[in-house]
Design a protein around this motif. Sequence first.
Motif, mmCIF file in Angstrom:
data_model
loop_
_atom_site.group_PDB
_atom_site.id
_atom_site.type_symbol
_atom_site.label_atom_id
_atom_site.label_comp_id
_atom_site.label_asym_id
_atom_site.label_seq_id
_atom_site.Cartn_x
_atom_site.Cartn_y
_atom_site.Cartn_z
ATOM 1 N N TYR A 81 45.060 55.501 26.796
ATOM 2 C CA TYR A 81 45.935 55.936 25.705
ATOM 3 C C TYR A 81 45.733 55.056 24.469
ATOM 4 N N CYS A 82 45.720 53.730 24.672
ATOM 5 C CA CYS A 82 45.519 52.811 23.547
ATOM 6 C C CYS A 82 44.143 53.009 22.921
ATOM 7 N N ASN A 83 43.150 53.235 23.753
ATOM 8 C CA ASN A 83 41.796 53.483 23.265
ATOM 9 C C ASN A 83 41.760 54.728 22.388
ATOM 10 N N ARG A 118 44.235 56.105 20.785
ATOM 11 C CA ARG A 118 44.952 55.846 19.530
ATOM 12 C C ARG A 118 44.032 55.113 18.550
ATOM 13 N N THR A 125 45.389 47.290 16.357
ATOM 14 C CA THR A 125 46.354 46.872 17.383
ATOM 15 C C THR A 125 46.108 47.583 18.695
ATOM 16 N N PHE A 126 45.961 48.900 18.648
ATOM 17 C CA PHE A 126 45.773 49.657 19.881
ATOM 18 C C PHE A 126 44.396 49.419 20.495
ATOM 19 N N SER A 127 43.383 49.148 19.686
ATOM 20 C CA SER A 127 42.068 48.824 20.231
ATOM 21 C C SER A 127 42.101 47.491 20.975
ATOM 22 N N LEU A 139 44.812 46.229 22.415
ATOM 23 C CA LEU A 139 45.568 46.484 23.646
ATOM 24 C C LEU A 139 44.681 47.164 24.680
ATOM 25 N N ALA A 140 43.834 48.087 24.232
ATOM 26 C CA ALA A 140 42.902 48.736 25.151
ATOM 27 C C ALA A 140 41.931 47.719 25.744
#
Length: 327
Positions: free
Chosen positions: A85-87, A89, A185-187, A189-190
């Motif tokens: 999901y984070c990836n 995003r 940020t989301f990358s 987290l991924a």
Amino acid sequence: MIFGALLALASAFSFSVNFILVRRGFADAGATAAQGAFITVLLGVPFGLVAVIVTGQLFNFGRISPEGYLLLAAAGIVHFGIGRYCNYRGIATIGAPRAATIQAIAVPYSIVMAMLLLGERPTLLMYVGIALILGSPALMIDRRKRPASSAAPSQGSAAPASAAPASAATSAAPAVEMRMAEGYTFSLLAAAAYGTSPILIRAAVEDASDVAAIGTFVAYIGASAMLLAMLALPAQRHLVGTINFRYMRLFGGAGLSVFMAQLLRFFALSIAEVSIVNPLMRMIGVFTLILSYLVNRRLEHITLGVVLGVLVSFAGSALLVVAATGR
């Protein structure tokens, strides 16, 4: 060990195909990261069952301990549920090449974790190879800003020309800044999720390549159970109703490619150390940039730095293979 390295490279290429299809799904079909993750994760369950049957592992479920099943389910939740999901995003907001580049931070993270938890000890040659792979994405970063209006044609919009300057002047800069922050940020987290899951997988299926397909299947079941449970939340109940065939075709292909990537990755981790497999997996960034240029050229911006990045990254991969075969 060398076979594990080759499997890792094949997995990286398959992951890159997934990046390209997902990018098209976001840009052309208007899908969201939640929809993409939901479709591709659920598709992994039937794909996983087929893989278990085809590889002849249907009667090998007893080879994994109850603790191993828990580790595999946790790996699925971390990697497929949270990480994917984070990836997605990150891909949706800053593009596939940039998202893949940022996620290279998963390499040192997973290696440090492997050293602390699994007792793995990379050699000096491995460190050099890892450094080359980690450094290569920096050569590919394009620091020039693209015009904010360049995304409009891909979305099929037809705004009047007279309205474009005013729109760009009033809202483009803040919107781009916010999406860049979101994407980075989301990358990251991924990357954290992708750096954690190999440790769980390696601990569950170490020296057991005859259960790699089962491990993939179980991990997808764990992630799917989490996603289905989330549908009970009022804020998520609309998700299924918004899925349509406009992007099922693209995300169906993405689901198959990412499943094959995960299957190859499980096989690689079952016969090779994390310090070998995960650095080679960072070839995702190189393959993604190449495929982006060939397939998604209108969506991404590729510079001449790609050439240097490819050469440096392949040099690092070669060093890792040499170090693996020399053990």
